[in-house]
Design an enzyme around this catalytic site. Structure first.
Site, PDB file in Angstrom:
ATOM      1  CG  ASP A 126      19.959 -10.482 -34.348  1.00  0.00           C
ATOM      2  OD1 ASP A 126      20.143 -11.670 -34.027  1.00  0.00           O
ATOM      3  OD2 ASP A 126      20.749  -9.844 -35.075  1.00  0.00           O
ATOM      4  CD  GLU A 172      23.097 -12.510 -35.396  1.00  0.00           C
ATOM      5  OE1 GLU A 172      24.100 -13.113 -34.976  1.00  0.00           O
ATOM      6  OE2 GLU A 172      22.980 -11.269 -35.361  1.00  0.00           O
ATOM      7  CD  GLU A 173      23.402 -18.112 -36.865  1.00  0.00           C
ATOM      8  OE1 GLU A 173      22.423 -18.267 -36.112  1.00  0.00           O
ATOM      9  OE2 GLU A 173      24.591 -18.101 -36.454  1.00  0.00           O
TER      10      GLU A 173
HETATM   11  N1  AR6 Z   1      11.667 -16.362 -31.132  1.00  0.00           N
HETATM   12  C1  AR6 Z   1      11.763 -16.484 -29.788  1.00  0.00           C
HETATM   13  N2  AR6 Z   1      12.690 -17.229 -29.174  1.00  0.00           N
HETATM   14  C2  AR6 Z   1      13.564 -17.899 -29.932  1.00  0.00           C
HETATM   15  C3  AR6 Z   1      13.527 -17.834 -31.347  1.00  0.00           C
HETATM   16  C4  AR6 Z   1      12.516 -17.020 -31.948  1.00  0.00           C
HETATM   17  N3  AR6 Z   1      12.413 -16.901 -33.268  1.00  0.00           N
HETATM   18  N4  AR6 Z   1      14.511 -18.607 -31.828  1.00  0.00           N
HETATM   19  C5  AR6 Z   1      15.133 -19.129 -30.759  1.00  0.00           C
HETATM   20  N5  AR6 Z   1      14.575 -18.711 -29.620  1.00  0.00           N
HETATM   21  P1  AR6 Z   1      20.186 -18.601 -29.765  1.00  0.00           P
HETATM   22  P2  AR6 Z   1      22.134 -17.103 -28.152  1.00  0.00           P
HETATM   23  C6  AR6 Z   1      14.973 -19.040 -28.230  1.00  0.00           C
HETATM   24  O1  AR6 Z   1      20.893 -19.845 -29.377  1.00  0.00           O
HETATM   25  O2  AR6 Z   1      22.217 -18.106 -27.071  1.00  0.00           O
HETATM   26  C7  AR6 Z   1      23.985 -17.344 -33.180  1.00  0.00           C
HETATM   27  O3  AR6 Z   1      24.931 -18.090 -33.891  1.00  0.00           O
HETATM   28  C8  AR6 Z   1      15.340 -20.501 -28.023  1.00  0.00           C
HETATM   29  O4  AR6 Z   1      14.915 -20.864 -26.705  1.00  0.00           O
HETATM   30  O5  AR6 Z   1      20.033 -18.289 -31.220  1.00  0.00           O
HETATM   31  O6  AR6 Z   1      22.113 -15.656 -27.793  1.00  0.00           O
HETATM   32  C9  AR6 Z   1      24.402 -15.891 -33.048  1.00  0.00           C
HETATM   33  O7  AR6 Z   1      25.024 -15.429 -34.228  1.00  0.00           O
HETATM   34  C10 AR6 Z   1      16.859 -20.464 -28.115  1.00  0.00           C
HETATM   35  O8  AR6 Z   1      17.450 -21.533 -27.408  1.00  0.00           O
HETATM   36  O9  AR6 Z   1      20.845 -17.299 -29.091  1.00  0.00           O
HETATM   37  C11 AR6 Z   1      25.342 -15.960 -31.897  1.00  0.00           C
HETATM   38  O10 AR6 Z   1      26.631 -16.368 -32.305  1.00  0.00           O
HETATM   39  C12 AR6 Z   1      17.169 -19.137 -27.463  1.00  0.00           C
HETATM   40  O11 AR6 Z   1      16.122 -18.288 -27.927  1.00  0.00           O
HETATM   41  C13 AR6 Z   1      24.727 -17.007 -31.005  1.00  0.00           C
HETATM   42  O12 AR6 Z   1      23.941 -17.831 -31.858  1.00  0.00           O
HETATM   43  C14 AR6 Z   1      18.515 -18.577 -27.781  1.00  0.00           C
HETATM   44  O13 AR6 Z   1      18.729 -18.568 -29.173  1.00  0.00           O
HETATM   45  C15 AR6 Z   1      23.816 -16.384 -29.972  1.00  0.00           C
HETATM   46  O14 AR6 Z   1      23.353 -17.394 -29.109  1.00  0.00           O
END
Ligand code: AR6
Length: 504
Positions: A267, A285-286
């Site tokens: 996650d 995550e959401e």
């Molecule tokens: N499976 C694989 N890859 C994925 C998926 C999925 N289901 N969903 C998204 N991606 P992000 P962060 C890829 O932005 O940068 C939240 O608010 C996709 O390329 O969710 O770590 C949390 O609560 C996406 O751009 O993660 C934190 O506050 C990338 O994963 C914050 O976001 C990153 O997804 C974390 O941000």
């Protein structure tokens, strides 16, 4: 050779070692000082597990979740005649307000505000009922669903009579709850009966809660485990000589993490787990928390994660299908979770919450201290003391969306952490076929040259020193490797012939 293949590296079957997705080890559920099991063992899966009662109640103490039915939960009420304030049991007020007929979002607001005066605007909830739902859906909500949620919430003292400890910082501890207990806690969250926590206000417009139709009581259980490592328990990244090529990697551009059956599914978390799930967030995550809403209850007892901590959740069921992402996210109906249960009544699904650093400037992520923090964060999540076959990690662009990290760097960091934790890695590139190739090429280079963790770590650290342009990161890795071994040219990048290597 034209092909529709959407993956590179080792096949998934090979990672499953040909024994299917559900043959990996899970930690046991054994009540102890560090593992609160809130139901009676063993679990039969014929009916919801019976709740565990504690001999002493800690329903209003600092190291525990303050449960709304505690007798110490009191509310000041003004005596109409004398103007004097008296303290009344808040649970009694909650029961009285919620058992009145509630036929509209305005009546729901009034009922909730009888016992929770901290809440401000219900505008989004009203908007949802007035502008989004049609009349029939609204009626069904107030006639059937809401009374069900109220019943579930008010049964909390029966369903969860035990003490619910907090998963506090710098402590390894676990909580196991039945799905029914989680449902009741979520129903209370929805009705804002936890007045002492600001974040509960954000329950609105969380009508995703409306999809929690626990008409048939769920019979399973879920474990929440906080993992923490002390400084001296982390690997010395500059010293470990693991050959990274021994870590099998499957890189896939078509699937997503939640479909990585049997794997340790990452996650991409916020340090406050769940991130914006009860507010406006709608990224990885959401979305995961919305489709597996039992995850949301972790927000009640999981203290902010620090840099050497992670949260693992075993057994959360998936209830919803979805399409889209972010602004285009849409609910696509029920999901029938067919994941088998382990012998403790948990679905065989592990979700690992690890929060990456949010970078304002891309170049910041290449600093040694930031890379070290990310490596250790991944490691605390991936490592395990269990003996047996550890599930491969299902991950992807961790920290590379909202948190603006670089996928090439993050894929290497996660590869190093997987290698140190003795797990294989499945990397989902989220539809990005170029990234699939890039990571595969990087990995092939590393494998062909038998690059070790310590070598890669040193190479990464030099990138900082040389202050190179971020876009040159991949050629830099390759050139730096050859420089390290005094090899003359860069032409051997993807050579499969390991006799060219300086090591053997
Ligand atoms: N499976 C694989 N890859 C994925 C998926 C999925 N289901 N969903 C998204 N991606 P992000 P962060 C890829 O932005 O940068 C939240 O608010 C996709 O390329 O969710 O770590 C949390 O609560 C996406 O751009 O993660 C934190 O506050 C990338 O994963 C914050 O976001 C990153 O997804 C974390 O941000």
């Amino acid at each position: 050779m034209a092909t529709n293949k959407t993956w590179s590296g080792t096949s998934i079957d090979d990672l499953y070692e040909n024994s299917g997705p559900y043959s990996f080890v899970y930690p046991p559920v054994t009540p102890s000082k560090n593992h609160a099991v809130l139901y009676e063992l063993p679990v039969t899966l014929n009916s919801p597990p019976k709740p565990h009662r504690s001999s002493q109640t800690h329903h209003w103490e600092d190291n525990y979740v303050k449960l709304p039915y505690s007798p110490q939960n009191v509310f000041p009420i003004e005596n109409n005649e004398t103007g004097e304030k008296i303290l009344k049991s808040r649970w009694e007020i909650i029961e009285n307000s919620l058992l009145q007929p509630i036929k509209s979002s305005h009546e729901l607001e009034a009922a909730i505000k009888c016992y929770n005066t901290r809440l401000s605007s219900f505008a989004a909830l009203h908007y949802f009922f007035e502008e989004v739902l049609d009349e029939e859906e609204g009626e069904a909500f107030f006639k059937t669903l809401l009374p069900g949620i109220v019943r579930l919430a008010l049964k909390l003292p029966e369903i969860l009579p035990g003490n619910l400890p907090l998963l506090q910082k710098q402590k390894c501890s676990s909580i196991s709850l039945s799905q029914l207990q989680i449902a009741s806690l979520l129903a209370n969250g929805f009705l804002c009966t936890f007045p002492w926590r600001k974040d509960v206000c954000n329950t609105y417009p969380g009508l995703n809660f409306a999809s929690l139709t626990y008409i048939l009581a769920p019979v399973g259980t879920v474990t929440f485990e906080r993992k923490y490592l002390q400084k001296n328990q982390f690997p010395r990244w500059d010293k470990i000589e693991n050959n990274l090529g021994n870590t099998k990697v499957h890189i896939c551009s078509s699937e997503t993490i939640e479909n990585g059956h049997g794997l340790l599914q990452v996650d991409f978390a916020n340090k406050f787990v769940g991130g914006g799930v009860l507010g406006y967030g709608c990224v990885q995550e959401e979305i995961r928390f919305i489709i597996c809403p039992e995850l949301i209850v972790s927000r009640l007892f999981t203290e902010e994660l620090n840099s050497s901590e992670a949260l693992v959740i075993i057994g959360a069921e998936r209830y919803s299908n979805y399409s889209g992402y972010g602004d285009t996210f849409a609910w696509e109906g029920d999901y029938q979770d067919q994941t088998p249960y382990d012998c403790y009544g948990r679905r065989k699904v592990s979700i690992l919450a690890i929060d990456a650093i949010k970078f304002n400037k891309a170049s910041e992520q290449f600093s040694t201290s930031h890379m070290l923090r990310e490596l250790n964060k991944a490691y605390v999540g991936f490592h395990s003391n269990l003996t047996g076959k550890l599930a491969p990690v299902a991950t992807g662009n961790w920290g590379c969306g909202a948190f603006r990290g670089d996928p090439s760097l993050k894929s290497l960091i996660q590869l190093m952490a997987c290698s140190a934790a003795k797990r294989y890695m499945v990397y989902y590139t989220f539809g990005d076929t170029d990234l699939e190739k890039t990571i595969y090429n990087l990995y092939t280079f590393i494998g062909n040259n038998k690059v070790t963790i310590s070598e890669l770590w040193r190479i990464l650290c030099r990138f900082v020193v040389s202050n190179s342009n971020q876009n040159n990161f991949i050629p830099y890795i390759q050139q730096a490797y050859f420089d390290l071994h005094n090899q003359p040219t860069i032409t051997q990048f993807f050579s499969t012939n390991s006799t060219n290597n300086s090591k053997n």
